[in-house]
Design a protein around this motif. Structure first.
Motif, mmCIF file in Angstrom:
data_model
loop_
_atom_site.group_PDB
_atom_site.id
_atom_site.type_symbol
_atom_site.label_atom_id
_atom_site.label_comp_id
_atom_site.label_asym_id
_atom_site.label_seq_id
_atom_site.Cartn_x
_atom_site.Cartn_y
_atom_site.Cartn_z
ATOM 1 N N THR A 72 0.943 9.559 -5.565
ATOM 2 C CA THR A 72 1.258 10.939 -5.177
ATOM 3 C C THR A 72 2.383 11.528 -6.019
ATOM 4 O OG1 THR A 72 2.771 10.126 -3.458
ATOM 5 C CG2 THR A 72 0.478 10.575 -2.817
ATOM 6 N N GLU B 154 -9.489 6.515 -2.880
ATOM 7 C CA GLU B 154 -8.763 7.620 -2.253
ATOM 8 C C GLU B 154 -8.110 8.548 -3.265
ATOM 9 O OE1 GLU B 154 -5.114 8.172 0.987
ATOM 10 O OE2 GLU B 154 -6.186 6.257 0.832
ATOM 11 N N ARG C 247 0.747 3.944 -2.949
ATOM 12 C CA ARG C 247 0.370 5.302 -2.560
ATOM 13 C C ARG C 247 1.415 6.299 -3.043
ATOM 14 N NH1 ARG C 247 -3.169 6.937 1.193
ATOM 15 N NH2 ARG C 247 -3.388 4.795 1.965
ATOM 16 N N GLN C 248 2.675 5.900 -2.948
ATOM 17 C CA GLN C 248 3.761 6.769 -3.411
ATOM 18 C C GLN C 248 3.665 7.002 -4.921
ATOM 19 O OE1 GLN C 248 7.750 5.198 -2.927
ATOM 20 N NE2 GLN C 248 8.573 7.244 -2.569
ATOM 21 N N GLU D 254 0.823 -1.208 0.000
ATOM 22 C CA GLU D 254 0.000 0.000 0.000
ATOM 23 C C GLU D 254 0.857 1.259 0.000
ATOM 24 O OE1 GLU D 254 -3.680 2.124 2.447
ATOM 25 O OE2 GLU D 254 -3.176 -0.001 2.778
ATOM 26 N N LEU E 135 -7.347 2.316 -2.669
ATOM 27 C CA LEU E 135 -6.603 3.463 -3.198
ATOM 28 C C LEU E 135 -7.321 4.110 -4.376
ATOM 29 C CD1 LEU E 135 -2.917 2.159 -2.983
ATOM 30 C CD2 LEU E 135 -4.096 3.756 -1.466
#
Length: 310
Positions: A34, A57, A30-31, A26, A54
């Motif tokens: 972003t 999100e 997530r990296q 995760e 994700l």
């Protein structure tokens, strides 16, 4: 690499290798989200729950998950119909076995692998109704030691032709030492199998990745699931050896054509499980949701699916 070559300087990609069970999946995904990546491909079945979370999100990022049928505005499942290649390998195995026992070195008990086992068995039975399929589980995608042990166990149980759904050439090498035959998986393994190698079920993700990213660049990417097979150049049985008789090669070519034009349906009733339960009535053709969720052995496969299935 194929996608980058096809699209030239229109795209920049990041590849993260080997996100195993102990990795911070995760956090890594997530990296990527972003850092400005507009499309993220995830390739491990067990990562689906994380990807779903994700996708909610990070609605500006498009997500794709292999080995699943997912549909959301910014999430889609994609996969290859590897079972078509397994079916063709089954035809060769069914025609060439001397013991009427063929073996399958299986990786992890998920629907993708179960349907490959079933398709291999169905292909063998379509040309040899007496053919039986034995399965040995490795419980990993790449483990040469366990793959070798599984192959040896299957040969010891009477199997004279093996198919694997694992990543190393160990089953081929064991088959060669034992004077048996086997198929490669994932890529063309003829250089590893010597006289044992009958052919390889290959998967080519390049065309799909190129098409998907092209859709993104054109503003046409949509969150709808897709499965690519022989007809799309994603899967095939290649490298048939000289040991495969010409009449068997002709049957494979005929069935391959029928899979492409749709005149051959692998998942068609009557179909029974290994415990003689009717799973598809006569004349019924399964849809992709049925195929995606397969967790049973068809009649002719010995044993039970790990976890209690037929």
């Amino acid at each position: 690499q194929e996608m980058e070559a096809a699209l030239g300087g229109k795209v920049r990609s990041t590849v993260v290798q080997a996100l195993g069970p102990e990795a911070d999946v995760e956090g890594t995904l997530r990296q990527l989200a972003t850092q400005g990546h507009e499309l993220v491909f995830t390739t491990v079945p067990g990562h689906l729950d994380v990807v779903r979370r994700l996708a909610g999100e990070f609605p500006a990022v498009n997500w794709e998950h292999a080995a699943g049928i997912e549909r959301a505005r910014n999430l889609r499942g994609y996969g290859t119909r590897t079972y078509q290649g397994a079916y063709l390998a089954g035809i060769v195995a069914g025609k060439m076995t001397h013991t009427d026992i063929v073996g399958f070195v299986a990786s992890v008990p998920v629907p993708e692998v179960i349907r490959n086992i079933d398709a291999f068995a169905l292909g063998a039975q379509s040309v040899n109704p007496a053919a039986r399929t034995k399965v040995a589980w490795v419980n990993g995608w790449f483990d040469p030691g366990r793959e070798a042990e599984a192959a040896q166990a299957l040969i010891g149980a009477g199997a004279d032709i093996l198919l694997q759904n694992t990543g190393s050439p160990a089953p081929l090498q064991v088959a060669e030492k034992a004077g048996k035959h086997a198929f490669g998986w994932g890529s063309d393994m003829r250089e590893h199998g010597g006289k044992a190698h009958l052919g390889s079920v290959v998967v080519n993700w390049g065309p799909y990745y190129t098409r998907s990213v092209s859709q993104l660049l054109a503003g046409e990417w949509k969150g709808s699931s897709t499965w690519a097979g022989i007809g799309e150049g994603a899967v095939d049985l290649v490298g048939l050896s000289d040991a495969v008789p010409d009449d068997v090669k002709a049957v494979v070519a005929e069935r391959r054509k029928a899979l492409v034009d749709g005149s051959l349906r692998i998942w068609k009733g009557p179909m029974l499980t290994s415990e003689n339960k009717e799973i598809l009535p006569t004349g019924t053709i399964a849809d992709d949701r049925f195929v995606a969720d397969i967790m049973f052995y068809v009649k002719g496969v010995e044993g039970r699916v790990p976890g209690g299935g037929s």
